[in-house]
Design an enzyme around this catalytic site. Structure first.
Site, short mmCIF file in Angstrom:
data_model
loop_
_atom_site.label_atom_id
_atom_site.label_comp_id
_atom_site.label_asym_id
_atom_site.label_seq_id
_atom_site.Cartn_x
_atom_site.Cartn_y
_atom_site.Cartn_z
N ARG A 54 10.80 -62.92 11.10
CA ARG A 54 10.80 -64.02 12.07
C ARG A 54 9.70 -65.03 11.76
NH1 ARG A 54 8.48 -61.25 17.65
NH2 ARG A 54 6.98 -59.85 16.69
N ARG A 91 1.04 -70.52 12.63
CA ARG A 91 -0.07 -69.73 12.08
C ARG A 91 -0.58 -70.38 10.79
NH1 ARG A 91 1.66 -63.44 12.39
NH2 ARG A 91 2.93 -63.93 10.57
N ARG A 116 0.48 -59.72 1.85
CA ARG A 116 0.09 -58.44 2.43
C ARG A 116 0.12 -57.34 1.36
NH1 ARG A 116 2.45 -59.34 7.62
NH2 ARG A 116 2.80 -61.56 7.84
N ASP A 148 2.39 -53.32 5.76
CA ASP A 148 2.89 -54.69 5.75
C ASP A 148 2.13 -55.58 6.73
OD1 ASP A 148 4.54 -52.87 7.51
OD2 ASP A 148 5.20 -54.79 8.31
#
Length: 494
Positions: free
Chosen positions: A102, A181, A188, A261
């Site tokens: 998402r 963001r 990651r 993750d």
């Protein structure tokens, strides 16, 4: 559907200019796609500080065009949105392919910062999900990203939250929202695990080289591990992660879902879901209602981070070459974390930089706090004020049985005897925030926002930007949590 803003003059007014960064790695690492628009978006909150960091024009940030762009309803020229693929271990179990389910990366700015929309619609990695975020979780992430920055803890940032009345089903029907963001990179541990698990060593090497050259260039010139840049990279990530965990533990922050993750390759706090700042100090506190086994309890976080680093080491092993070298690259975590934690606790106790806190003294006060579930943030702030005023009554009042704290305080006074009280108190107030994003404060702001009152979000954003300041008139935000706060449940959907 083409979402591109046609007016290039207006678009240029944003102050944002885009470059190829992660996208230059090529299609093996992502899927290009456009965000899915939301109807009738509205502003929920904006961070002027993040806007300045990005170079975003202040007038543009309050414009209708900005609202559309930061909701995913329009794109600026130069944006090239994508969703990245990664894999990972979730709750200690290999979950296989995951990816940005998402989150959609809009691109990287010329200032070296990536801009990502969370909640902007379904991607190929949504795994039957709707790709949306809800207002509740979006406000929590927006505020906590900025709260962590205010505390000086490495973190992704949040530029804005926008909302829409479009309905989204979670445990109940809620409304949709999008968080913008910002971070130097959203890569990651799971990105490396993905290519290693699929035996795609060329892509694994390409990714590692990209990250090393962009973010860890010193690893190229290292003499460590016989000049093995990949081992030096693993060691550097381990040490950044250790330092981050020390900061979490010192401030009483529970992440809640430390899957591989959800671990940043840059040592940033990332993916705010079922997080919590401790109220009463319980070392075994579990903040994630979904964590029925307590894997991510507060006192387990440093060990979980080390476990996750082992997963990263396993993924990098084809590049490092020898298992013994990979293990050696992880070894410094065991020294960096305790040293960094000791330094943090020394600051909380008002000791001069470079002076270590007595481990027995720290352990003793932690046992006292745990015995009565004493409020973590309020204890340390009252201790800071007491050192400055000389009146320790407010500290003693935190304990039903003050016998233990009465015995501890003279030992503490002896340790800081060489430091003037005023200096110690100033140092302590800087290390012991008065304001943290407690669950009940976030919940109150969320409930107001659900009625289109965003003043609570704005107030918290201001307080949390400088959490050690007094902020006269807002003392209630630094008070004890109400009884109902203990009934708030946060889960992986939070």
């Amino acid at each position: 559907m083409n979402l591109l803003v046609d007016d290039s003059t207006t678009a240029a007014a944003s102050g944002l200019h885009w470059i190829d960064g992660f996208r230059a790695l090529g299609p093996a690492f992502f899927t290009p796609l456009q965000p899915t628009p939301l109807p009738a978006p509205y502003w929920v909150g904006r961070s002027d500080d993040v806007a300045r960091q990005l170079g975003v024009d202040a007038d543009w940030l309050v414009s209708d065009e900005a609202l559309d762009v930061l909701t995913g309803n329009a794109l600026l020229p130069g944006m090239a949105p994508l969703a990245s693929v990664y894999s990972g271990h979730q709750f200690g179990v290999w979950a296989g392919q995951l990816g940005d389910g998402r989150a959609i990366l809009l691109g990287e700015t010329e200032r070296g910062l990536e801009v990502q929309l969370k909640g902007a619609g379904r991607t190929p990695y949504s795994r039957m999900g709707d790709g949306r975020a809800v207002l509740r979780s979006s406000i929590r992430e927006f505020l906590c990203s900025e709260a962590m920055h205010g505390l000086g803890i490495p973190t992704t940032r949040a530029l804005a939250v926008t909302g829409s009345d479009q309905r989204v089903r979670r445990e109940e029907i809620e409304t949709a929202a999008v968080v913008t963001r910002v971070a130097p990179s959203f890569i990651r541990f799971g990105h490396f695990e993905h290519f290693a698990a699929n035996d795609r060593i060329d892509e694994l090497r390409q990714l590692a080289d990209y990250v090393i050259d962009r973010y860890y260039p010193d690893c190229r010139a290292t003499e460590r591990f016989g000049g093995n840049a990949y081992a030096a990279f693993l060691e550097a990530v381990s040490e950044r992660t250790a330092a981050l965990l020390a900061q979490w533990q010192a401030v009483g922050f529970c992440h809640g879902v430390m899957n591989t993750d959800n671990m940043s390759i840059l040592g940033l706090t990332i993916d705010y879901g079922p997080f919590q700042f401790l109220d009463g100090f319980d070392p075994a506190h579990i903040c994630n209602h979904s964590d029925t086994g307590g894997r991510y309890a507060f006192n387990q976080q440093p060990n979980v981070a080390y476990w996750n680093l082992h997963c990263l080491a396993q993924a990098l092993l084809p590049l490092i070459g020898e298992q013994d070298i990979a293990i050696a690259a992880l070894a410094s975590y065991k020294t960096v974390f305790p040293r960094a934690f000791d330094q943090r606790m020394a600051r909380k106790l008002g000791l001069p930089d470079g002076e270590s806190a007595d481990r027995g003294l720290v352990d003793a006060v932690l046992r006292l706090l745990a015995a009565e579930r004493t409020d973590w943030t309020i204890f340390w702030r009252r201790l800071s004020d007491a050192v400055g005023s000389g009146d320790f009554t407010p500290v003693r009042d935190l304990f039903i049985d003050p016998t233990g704290i009465d015995a501890w305080l003279p030992l503490y006074a002896a340790q800081r005897a060489s430091t003037p009280s005023a200096d110690a108190a100033a140092r302590m107030r800087a290390a012991n925030p008065k304001y943290v994003l407690r669950n009940h404060l976030g919940q109150q702001a969320i409930e107001a926002a659900q009625q289109k009152d965003f003043s609570g979000v704005a107030t918290l954003l201001t307080l949390l930007a400088s959490p050690s300041d007094e902020h006269a008139g807002f003392e209630a935000y630094a008070g004890f949590p109400p009884d109902w706060a203990s009934t708030i449940e946060i889960s992986c959907s939070s």
